[in-house]
Design an enzyme around this catalytic site. Sequence first.
Site, PDB file in Angstrom:
ATOM      1  N   ASN A 162      13.998  21.557  -0.557  1.00  0.00           N
ATOM      2  CA  ASN A 162      13.923  22.183  -1.884  1.00  0.00           C
ATOM      3  C   ASN A 162      15.302  22.725  -2.227  1.00  0.00           C
ATOM      4  OD1 ASN A 162      11.816  23.192  -4.002  1.00  0.00           O
ATOM      5  ND2 ASN A 162      13.205  24.918  -3.675  1.00  0.00           N
ATOM      6  N   LYS A 177      -0.377   7.356 -16.688  1.00  0.00           N
ATOM      7  CA  LYS A 177      -0.572   8.806 -16.530  1.00  0.00           C
ATOM      8  C   LYS A 177      -0.502   9.502 -17.896  1.00  0.00           C
ATOM      9  CE  LYS A 177      -0.950  12.921 -14.631  1.00  0.00           C
ATOM     10  NZ  LYS A 177      -0.103  13.930 -15.146  1.00  0.00           N
ATOM     11  N   LYS A 229      10.768  19.178 -11.506  1.00  0.00           N
ATOM     12  CA  LYS A 229      10.554  19.255 -12.957  1.00  0.00           C
ATOM     13  C   LYS A 229      11.039  17.966 -13.619  1.00  0.00           C
ATOM     14  CE  LYS A 229      12.055  22.379 -16.536  1.00  0.00           C
ATOM     15  NZ  LYS A 229      11.191  23.231 -17.190  1.00  0.00           N
ATOM     16  N   GLU A 264      -7.237  13.276 -21.887  1.00  0.00           N
ATOM     17  CA  GLU A 264      -7.609  14.646 -21.500  1.00  0.00           C
ATOM     18  C   GLU A 264      -7.575  15.566 -22.736  1.00  0.00           C
ATOM     19  OE1 GLU A 264      -5.374  16.060 -17.994  1.00  0.00           O
ATOM     20  OE2 GLU A 264      -4.957  17.874 -19.137  1.00  0.00           O
ATOM     21  N   SER A 299       9.603  -9.574 -52.621  1.00  0.00           N
ATOM     22  CA  SER A 299      10.361  -8.933 -51.547  1.00  0.00           C
ATOM     23  C   SER A 299      10.223  -9.771 -50.284  1.00  0.00           C
ATOM     24  CB  SER A 299       9.807  -7.538 -51.303  1.00  0.00           C
ATOM     25  OG  SER A 299      10.266  -7.057 -50.082  1.00  0.00           O
ATOM     26  N   ARG A 330      -4.259  21.537 -31.766  1.00  0.00           N
ATOM     27  CA  ARG A 330      -3.549  22.560 -30.976  1.00  0.00           C
ATOM     28  C   ARG A 330      -2.465  23.199 -31.842  1.00  0.00           C
ATOM     29  NH1 ARG A 330      -2.911  21.068 -24.581  1.00  0.00           N
ATOM     30  NH2 ARG A 330      -4.882  19.995 -24.308  1.00  0.00           N
ATOM     31  N   LYS A 388       2.273  20.872 -23.431  1.00  0.00           N
ATOM     32  CA  LYS A 388       3.524  20.565 -22.753  1.00  0.00           C
ATOM     33  C   LYS A 388       4.150  19.274 -23.249  1.00  0.00           C
ATOM     34  CE  LYS A 388       3.579  22.618 -18.164  1.00  0.00           C
ATOM     35  NZ  LYS A 388       3.278  22.272 -16.763  1.00  0.00           N
ATOM     36  N   HIS A 422      -3.701   8.952 -19.631  1.00  0.00           N
ATOM     37  CA  HIS A 422      -4.673   9.860 -19.001  1.00  0.00           C
ATOM     38  C   HIS A 422      -4.574  11.246 -19.635  1.00  0.00           C
ATOM     39  CE1 HIS A 422      -5.264  13.229 -16.243  1.00  0.00           C
ATOM     40  NE2 HIS A 422      -6.271  12.565 -15.730  1.00  0.00           N
ATOM     41  N   ASN A 423      -3.362  11.752 -19.771  1.00  0.00           N
ATOM     42  CA  ASN A 423      -3.194  13.090 -20.334  1.00  0.00           C
ATOM     43  C   ASN A 423      -3.616  13.136 -21.802  1.00  0.00           C
ATOM     44  OD1 ASN A 423      -2.010  13.457 -17.827  1.00  0.00           O
ATOM     45  ND2 ASN A 423      -0.464  14.851 -18.617  1.00  0.00           N
ATOM     46  N   SER A 456      -2.384  13.080 -10.788  1.00  0.00           N
ATOM     47  CA  SER A 456      -3.218  13.956 -11.603  1.00  0.00           C
ATOM     48  C   SER A 456      -4.203  14.730 -10.749  1.00  0.00           C
ATOM     49  CB  SER A 456      -4.003  13.151 -12.637  1.00  0.00           C
ATOM     50  OG  SER A 456      -4.907  14.012 -13.292  1.00  0.00           O
ATOM     51  N   GLY A 457      -4.579  15.891 -11.244  1.00  0.00           N
ATOM     52  CA  GLY A 457      -5.579  16.682 -10.540  1.00  0.00           C
ATOM     53  C   GLY A 457      -5.091  18.084 -10.255  1.00  0.00           C
ATOM     54  N   GLY A 458      -3.872  18.387 -10.726  1.00  0.00           N
ATOM     55  CA  GLY A 458      -3.330  19.731 -10.564  1.00  0.00           C
ATOM     56  C   GLY A 458      -3.155  20.102  -9.109  1.00  0.00           C
ATOM     57  N   ASN A 500       5.876  14.425 -13.908  1.00  0.00           N
ATOM     58  CA  ASN A 500       5.336  13.929 -15.181  1.00  0.00           C
ATOM     59  C   ASN A 500       6.455  13.375 -16.059  1.00  0.00           C
ATOM     60  OD1 ASN A 500       2.593  13.946 -15.452  1.00  0.00           O
ATOM     61  ND2 ASN A 500       2.488  16.100 -16.058  1.00  0.00           N
TER      62      ASN A 500
HETATM   63  P1  NBP Z   1       7.908  22.401 -11.592  1.00  0.00           P
HETATM   64  O1  NBP Z   1       7.752  21.415 -12.654  1.00  0.00           O
HETATM   65  O2  NBP Z   1       7.766  23.852 -11.913  1.00  0.00           O
HETATM   66  O3  NBP Z   1       9.365  22.181 -10.926  1.00  0.00           O
HETATM   67  C1  NBP Z   1       9.854  23.059  -9.951  1.00  0.00           C
HETATM   68  C2  NBP Z   1      10.549  22.300  -8.851  1.00  0.00           C
HETATM   69  O4  NBP Z   1      11.633  21.515  -9.384  1.00  0.00           O
HETATM   70  C3  NBP Z   1      11.184  23.269  -7.850  1.00  0.00           C
HETATM   71  O5  NBP Z   1      11.066  22.719  -6.565  1.00  0.00           O
HETATM   72  C4  NBP Z   1      12.632  23.314  -8.326  1.00  0.00           C
HETATM   73  O6  NBP Z   1      13.520  23.719  -7.349  1.00  0.00           O
HETATM   74  C5  NBP Z   1      12.826  21.853  -8.674  1.00  0.00           C
HETATM   75  N1  NBP Z   1      14.031  21.590  -9.451  1.00  0.00           N
HETATM   76  C6  NBP Z   1      14.352  21.924 -10.715  1.00  0.00           C
HETATM   77 BR1  NBP Z   1      13.314  22.966 -11.799  1.00  0.00          BR
HETATM   78  N2  NBP Z   1      15.537  21.477 -11.114  1.00  0.00           N
HETATM   79  C7  NBP Z   1      16.021  20.818 -10.056  1.00  0.00           C
HETATM   80  C8  NBP Z   1      17.221  20.119  -9.827  1.00  0.00           C
HETATM   81  N3  NBP Z   1      18.139  19.985 -10.796  1.00  0.00           N
HETATM   82  N4  NBP Z   1      17.409  19.547  -8.619  1.00  0.00           N
HETATM   83  C9  NBP Z   1      16.485  19.675  -7.660  1.00  0.00           C
HETATM   84  N5  NBP Z   1      15.304  20.318  -7.811  1.00  0.00           N
HETATM   85  C10 NBP Z   1      15.086  20.879  -8.998  1.00  0.00           C
HETATM   86  O7  NBP Z   1       6.967  22.070 -10.341  1.00  0.00           O
HETATM   87  P2  NBP Z   1       5.436  21.593 -10.288  1.00  0.00           P
HETATM   88  O8  NBP Z   1       4.569  22.378 -11.206  1.00  0.00           O
HETATM   89  O9  NBP Z   1       5.104  21.542  -8.834  1.00  0.00           O
HETATM   90  O10 NBP Z   1       5.478  20.100 -10.835  1.00  0.00           O
HETATM   91  C11 NBP Z   1       6.242  19.070 -10.259  1.00  0.00           C
HETATM   92  C12 NBP Z   1       6.126  17.843 -11.118  1.00  0.00           C
HETATM   93  O11 NBP Z   1       4.758  17.432 -11.121  1.00  0.00           O
HETATM   94  C13 NBP Z   1       6.502  18.078 -12.584  1.00  0.00           C
HETATM   95  O12 NBP Z   1       7.105  16.931 -13.096  1.00  0.00           O
HETATM   96  C14 NBP Z   1       5.184  18.325 -13.238  1.00  0.00           C
HETATM   97  O13 NBP Z   1       5.206  18.005 -14.626  1.00  0.00           O
HETATM   98  C15 NBP Z   1       4.282  17.368 -12.462  1.00  0.00           C
HETATM   99  N6  NBP Z   1       2.861  17.722 -12.459  1.00  0.00           N
HETATM  100  C16 NBP Z   1       2.453  19.029 -12.401  1.00  0.00           C
HETATM  101  C17 NBP Z   1       1.093  19.323 -12.389  1.00  0.00           C
HETATM  102  C18 NBP Z   1       0.612  20.747 -12.305  1.00  0.00           C
HETATM  103  O14 NBP Z   1      -0.618  20.940 -12.393  1.00  0.00           O
HETATM  104  N7  NBP Z   1       1.491  21.719 -12.109  1.00  0.00           N
HETATM  105  C19 NBP Z   1       0.155  18.282 -12.415  1.00  0.00           C
HETATM  106  C20 NBP Z   1       0.589  16.968 -12.438  1.00  0.00           C
HETATM  107  C21 NBP Z   1       1.949  16.708 -12.458  1.00  0.00           C
HETATM  108  P3  NBP Z   1      13.941  25.285  -7.205  1.00  0.00           P
HETATM  109  O15 NBP Z   1      12.877  25.894  -6.359  1.00  0.00           O
HETATM  110  O16 NBP Z   1      15.249  25.274  -6.563  1.00  0.00           O
HETATM  111  O17 NBP Z   1      13.974  25.867  -8.604  1.00  0.00           O
END
Ligand code: NBP
Length: 482
Positions: free
Chosen positions: A32, A183, A75, A190, A477, A287, A260, A186-187, A128-130, A102
């Site tokens: 990380n 995906k 992200k 949803e 035209s 929304r 989002k 899917h969203n 998917s599935g949070g 995503n």
């Molecule tokens: P986030 O979307 O909140 O991203 C946080 C992570 O990204 C942290 O590990 C952060 O590292 C890292 N990060 C960032 Br911000 N910028 C970075 C960079 N420039 N280089 C390296 N790492 C970086 O996390 P999440 O909610 O676990 O979601 C992850 C992905 O899964 C996203 O694309 C999200 O859209 C997708 N998703 C989420 C869900 C959900 O329910 N949450 C469901 C399905 C898909 P740091 O700790 O150093 O800041």
Amino acid sequence: KQSDIGIIGLAVMGENLVLNMAGRGFTVSVYNRTTEKVTRFLEGRAEGKTITGAYSLEELVGQLKRPRMVMMMVKAGAAVDQLIEVLIPLLDKGDILIDGGNSHYPDTMLRTAYVESQGLLYVGTGVSGGEEGALKGPSMMPGGSPAAWPHIRPIFQAICAKVEDGSPCCDWMGKNGTGHFVKMIHNGIEYGDMQIICESYQLMRDLLRMTADEMHDKFREWNDSELNSYLIEITRDILAFKDGDGAPLLDKILDTAGQKGTGKWTVISALDEGAPLTLIGEAVFSRSLSAMKDERVAASKAYISSRPHFSGNKATFADDIRKALYAAKLISYAQGFELMRRAAKSNGWSLNYGRIALIWRGGCIIRSVFLGKIKEAFDRNPALSNLLLDPYFKRTLEELVPAWRRVVSAAVTHGIPVPALSSALSYFDGYTSEFLPANLLQAQRDYFGAHTFERTDAPRGQFFHVNWTGEGGMTASTVYNA
Ligand code: NBP
């Protein structure tokens, strides 16, 4: 000992996915950007598991078996591009880079081409599935470099959700952006499912004046019907949830919805493809309207409404609402699959629609018994052009339409907004109409812009222009479709 896979990003999704993989017997290396999170994870939830920490990307890559598989759970957006740039020089030919965030599918299309041009393989996968899905079994939609699939398959199909017969809710979607495209759909679906549930709730709350407990009972009944699904189930539970003072918490939640952007992407894609995705479109706009709270409050005072009271049979009408909800759901999925069919055609993808329905049967937010019906429809006819033409859909809709019309009519006369339920009905009426008023539209276009029209008494593809006013010329035209 080298790890099976490396995961970058220990936020909610990454952490849970790693624990899921380790729980299934895989060895995982984790990294990380903020490295304290690696230590915290290793000393916390990862303790005693087959999980190894890395404090730099070099260290992470050095810990992996070949071909190396590196999955980014960060992200979506710039972070993914930055990581790709740093990782490419650290990896060797045939190694696999996976984006599990995503990401927007056009980005994944570009990234696949770029990473492949560097001799590596790329996968963009929908997950998917949070949080719970990531830990216990998500629905997964991978696509990208086909040569990557045999390598990632054992891990992905082991950690994903399974349907009752054990089939995995993960399969290869196709090349480049297909995984993230599916995906995104899917969203969007949803969004639509949530909106029609919300409209049904508003009809029960504001028209039938039902209490939260009464509505809870209805959703419980509905969840035992063909509507059985995760979203109906959580709605049932939300309606029963009491705040500290014993009152329903739902009544205290502000009615302004957030988003989002994945619903918006779906609708933009529908506009680009010329696909009538009306229900999801209304869900996105609803929304937006909900977010205009202050304006709505002011307008509600400016227009003192005299909404008539409902005088019909409440129990019968509540059942009509169930039928309207199911009918609109059928339309929403028919529209969503139609969009997939068009996008597949314009991007040169070959999507397997029955397989997609199966993947969504478990693990994800839109999981439902109904998706089994879609799977069966495509099993019957893989080339089905629109789900509404499938015999199950036809039979079911014919049965539901009278109740659906009663619900939309009552909503309109009583001033209850039902944008999704009503636009879906208009789509149904339009789709099943031999004649629409577009003859007049074409006449108008020819009148003001010499855009030409086809005639019902001449072969298709032959275009005519008329000098409507006697003042215009006979020059047509060249931009017929403008
Ligand atoms: P986030 O979307 O909140 O991203 C946080 C992570 O990204 C942290 O590990 C952060 O590292 C890292 N990060 C960032 Br911000 N910028 C970075 C960079 N420039 N280089 C390296 N790492 C970086 O996390 P999440 O909610 O676990 O979601 C992850 C992905 O899964 C996203 O694309 C999200 O859209 C997708 N998703 C989420 C869900 C959900 O329910 N949450 C469901 C399905 C898909 P740091 O700790 O150093 O800041």
